[in-house]
Write a protein that holds these residues in place. Structure first.
Motif, PDB file in Angstrom:
ATOM      1  N   LYS A  62       5.028  18.893  -5.133  1.00  0.00           N
ATOM      2  CA  LYS A  62       3.787  18.862  -4.359  1.00  0.00           C
ATOM      3  C   LYS A  62       3.634  17.536  -3.627  1.00  0.00           C
ATOM      4  CE  LYS A  62      -1.230  19.357  -4.791  1.00  0.00           C
ATOM      5  NZ  LYS A  62      -2.374  19.578  -5.718  1.00  0.00           N
ATOM      6  N   MET A  63       3.964  16.464  -4.311  1.00  0.00           N
ATOM      7  CA  MET A  63       3.830  15.133  -3.722  1.00  0.00           C
ATOM      8  C   MET A  63       4.772  14.942  -2.541  1.00  0.00           C
ATOM      9  SD  MET A  63       4.328  11.457  -5.612  1.00  0.00           S
ATOM     10  CE  MET A  63       3.622   9.961  -4.917  1.00  0.00           C
ATOM     11  N   ILE A  64       6.023  15.309  -2.723  1.00  0.00           N
ATOM     12  CA  ILE A  64       6.999  15.085  -1.656  1.00  0.00           C
ATOM     13  C   ILE A  64       6.750  16.019  -0.476  1.00  0.00           C
ATOM     14  CG2 ILE A  64       8.863  16.661  -2.353  1.00  0.00           C
ATOM     15  CD1 ILE A  64      10.781  14.256  -1.794  1.00  0.00           C
ATOM     16  N   GLU A  65       6.230  17.211  -0.740  1.00  0.00           N
ATOM     17  CA  GLU A  65       5.910  18.113   0.364  1.00  0.00           C
ATOM     18  C   GLU A  65       4.761  17.568   1.205  1.00  0.00           C
ATOM     19  OE1 GLU A  65       7.518  22.420  -1.304  1.00  0.00           O
ATOM     20  OE2 GLU A  65       5.383  21.919  -1.538  1.00  0.00           O
ATOM     21  N   GLU A  66       3.815  16.876   0.558  1.00  0.00           N
ATOM     22  CA  GLU A  66       2.739  16.230   1.309  1.00  0.00           C
ATOM     23  C   GLU A  66       3.292  15.105   2.181  1.00  0.00           C
ATOM     24  OE1 GLU A  66      -0.533  16.978   1.651  1.00  0.00           O
ATOM     25  OE2 GLU A  66      -0.004  18.822   0.573  1.00  0.00           O
ATOM     26  N   HIS A 174       2.937   8.083  -0.114  1.00  0.00           N
ATOM     27  CA  HIS A 174       4.053   8.272   0.809  1.00  0.00           C
ATOM     28  C   HIS A 174       5.160   7.226   0.659  1.00  0.00           C
ATOM     29  CE1 HIS A 174       1.630  11.390   2.383  1.00  0.00           C
ATOM     30  NE2 HIS A 174       0.769  10.615   2.992  1.00  0.00           N
ATOM     31  N   TYR A 175       4.922   6.211  -0.156  1.00  0.00           N
ATOM     32  CA  TYR A 175       5.968   5.227  -0.472  1.00  0.00           C
ATOM     33  C   TYR A 175       5.978   4.979  -1.979  1.00  0.00           C
ATOM     34  CZ  TYR A 175       6.011   4.445   4.544  1.00  0.00           C
ATOM     35  OH  TYR A 175       6.106   4.625   5.918  1.00  0.00           O
ATOM     36  N   PRO A 176       6.083   6.063  -2.772  1.00  0.00           N
ATOM     37  CA  PRO A 176       6.013   5.892  -4.231  1.00  0.00           C
ATOM     38  C   PRO A 176       7.177   5.073  -4.770  1.00  0.00           C
ATOM     39  CG  PRO A 176       6.815   8.090  -3.681  1.00  0.00           C
ATOM     40  CD  PRO A 176       6.359   7.469  -2.393  1.00  0.00           C
ATOM     41  N   GLU A 177       6.859   4.247  -5.749  1.00  0.00           N
ATOM     42  CA  GLU A 177       7.854   3.402  -6.417  1.00  0.00           C
ATOM     43  C   GLU A 177       8.558   2.453  -5.442  1.00  0.00           C
ATOM     44  OE1 GLU A 177       8.161   3.225  -9.772  1.00  0.00           O
ATOM     45  OE2 GLU A 177       6.425   4.561  -9.677  1.00  0.00           O
ATOM     46  N   ARG A 178       7.908   2.144  -4.336  1.00  0.00           N
ATOM     47  CA  ARG A 178       8.444   1.145  -3.409  1.00  0.00           C
ATOM     48  C   ARG A 178       7.873  -0.244  -3.691  1.00  0.00           C
ATOM     49  NH1 ARG A 178      13.238   2.224  -1.235  1.00  0.00           N
ATOM     50  NH2 ARG A 178      13.260   3.955   0.245  1.00  0.00           N
ATOM     51  N   LEU A 179       6.724  -0.295  -4.355  1.00  0.00           N
ATOM     52  CA  LEU A 179       6.119  -1.583  -4.689  1.00  0.00           C
ATOM     53  C   LEU A 179       6.551  -2.001  -6.085  1.00  0.00           C
ATOM     54  CD1 LEU A 179       4.060  -3.820  -3.864  1.00  0.00           C
ATOM     55  CD2 LEU A 179       2.332  -2.494  -5.124  1.00  0.00           C
ATOM     56  N   ALA A 180       7.170  -3.175  -6.165  1.00  0.00           N
ATOM     57  CA  ALA A 180       7.567  -3.707  -7.469  1.00  0.00           C
ATOM     58  C   ALA A 180       6.427  -4.511  -8.082  1.00  0.00           C
ATOM     59  CB  ALA A 180       8.798  -4.590  -7.329  1.00  0.00           C
ATOM     60  N   ILE A 181       5.785  -5.341  -7.270  1.00  0.00           N
ATOM     61  CA  ILE A 181       4.749  -6.251  -7.752  1.00  0.00           C
ATOM     62  C   ILE A 181       3.895  -6.698  -6.576  1.00  0.00           C
ATOM     63  CG2 ILE A 181       6.080  -8.385  -7.460  1.00  0.00           C
ATOM     64  CD1 ILE A 181       4.106  -7.691 -10.654  1.00  0.00           C
ATOM     65  N   ALA A 182       2.620  -6.895  -6.824  1.00  0.00           N
ATOM     66  CA  ALA A 182       1.715  -7.433  -5.793  1.00  0.00           C
ATOM     67  C   ALA A 182       0.898  -8.545  -6.419  1.00  0.00           C
ATOM     68  CB  ALA A 182       0.804  -6.342  -5.249  1.00  0.00           C
ATOM     69  N   PHE A 183       1.031  -9.754  -5.886  1.00  0.00           N
ATOM     70  CA  PHE A 183       0.271 -10.893  -6.395  1.00  0.00           C
ATOM     71  C   PHE A 183      -0.902 -11.184  -5.472  1.00  0.00           C
ATOM     72  CE2 PHE A 183       4.458 -11.735  -8.343  1.00  0.00           C
ATOM     73  CZ  PHE A 183       4.061 -11.891  -9.664  1.00  0.00           C
ATOM     74  N   LEU A 184      -2.105 -11.148  -6.027  1.00  0.00           N
ATOM     75  CA  LEU A 184      -3.315 -11.502  -5.293  1.00  0.00           C
ATOM     76  C   LEU A 184      -3.632 -12.951  -5.638  1.00  0.00           C
ATOM     77  CD1 LEU A 184      -3.315  -8.358  -5.459  1.00  0.00           C
ATOM     78  CD2 LEU A 184      -5.811  -8.460  -5.455  1.00  0.00           C
ATOM     79  N   TYR A 185      -3.379 -13.843  -4.677  1.00  0.00           N
ATOM     80  CA  TYR A 185      -3.458 -15.268  -4.981  1.00  0.00           C
ATOM     81  C   TYR A 185      -4.832 -15.851  -4.665  1.00  0.00           C
ATOM     82  CZ  TYR A 185      -2.075 -20.142  -5.478  1.00  0.00           C
ATOM     83  OH  TYR A 185      -1.987 -21.450  -5.892  1.00  0.00           O
TER      84      TYR A 185
END
Length: 290
Positions: A62-66, A174-185
């Protein structure tokens, strides 16, 4: 000791077999694909969607079809720098000229440098840079890192909730598992009220990847530095590099990258008109992505 190692090795092999089986099951479940969508839906892509949905094939389907519907309509691979360059004049989002310690592409986000009003155009700019970041990844690496600098951020130039929600939607769905880490500084205290609303749009997996870093909090600073060399980190992030965003230089780089993107997706027939960057710098095509 040998038995313990052998058991571990056997478990890894079982995991790989299970993973491959799930990928094949998902591949068979989605419609027959062709063209750029077939190119997009390679085995690594299917694994990311399965991972995002805890290896549930029906939910992953379902996710990839979206995403397929979205990509066919939005055509993210066809967005070119000259279409979104105005969004980047202040350097509110740009690809860093360094990687993290794992070789990942790094995106710098500076929400305090917002310079436009159209959310649709802002999202096209974001998608363009996400596509660029993905295609800039070295072989064997599938994720990127985000560094978010809150310098200049205030209630007067706050990102609208609608914009934040759409950003999260695009990244997660639409970009699942593309983010490894996000630092909010070093976000200001007023950001806490904004975050209380935004965090409800973030799924559990993505939420765990978002880390707050405060200069006086040693643990959070050390966590960030475990991902980045001090020599690369800008002074705005507590590092040693005196980095300054130069729009003309970045435009030249993006014009080069547009040619690589077109070649990757088989869009060489669309190269006419993108051989000049936003600043008019002439570039030569390169056949393959790095």
């Amino acid at each position: 000791m040998f038995r313990r190692w052998n058991n571990t090795n056997h478990a890894q092999e079982n995991d790989e077999v299970h993973s491959e089986s799930k990928v094949n099951e998902l591949k068979a479940a989605i419609e027959p694909l062709s063209g750029r969508i077939l190119q997009y839906c390679d085995d690594a892509c299917l694994r990311r969607y399965l991972e995002a949905r805890n290896w549930n094939v029906d939910k992953s389907k379902k996710m990839i079809e979206e995403t397929i519907k979205w990509r066919l309509a939005y055509k993210p691979e066809e967005i070119r720098w000259n279409e979104v360059a105005v969004e980047s004049e202040t350097g509110k989002i740009y690809k860093a000229n360094f990687r993290d310690r794992h070789g990942r592409t790094v995106l710098i986000l500076r929400p305090g440098m917002q310079n436009t009003k159209s959310i649709d155009n802002q999202m096209r700019h974001l998608v363009y840079l996400l596509e660029n970041a993905v295609l800039s990844l070295p072989e064997g690496q599938e994720q990127m890192a985000w560094l978010i600098d809150f310098t200049g951020w205030s209630v007067t130039n706050n990102v609208p909730i609608k914009s934040a929600r759409e950003t999260i939607n695009i990244l997660q769905n639409h970009y699942p598992e593309r983010l490894a880490i996000a630092f909010l500084y070093n976000p200001p205290r007023i950001f806490e009220a904004f975050w209380k609303i935004v965090k409800y749009f973030i799924d559990a997996k993505t939420f765990q990847k978002v880390k707050f870093v405060y200069p006086k909090d040693t643990d959070s600073v050390e966590l960030m530095r475990s991902y980045f060399d001090d020599e690369n980190l800008a002074t705005e992030f507590g590092g040693k590099a005196a980095l300054k965003y130069e729009h003309e230089d970045f435009s030249r780089q993006m014009a080069q990258d547009d040619l690589k993107t077109a070649a990757f997706w088989g869009l060489d027939d669309k190269l006419q008109g993108i051989s000049n960057g936003h600043n008019g710098a002439e570039v030569a095509p390169e056949p393959h992505l790095n």
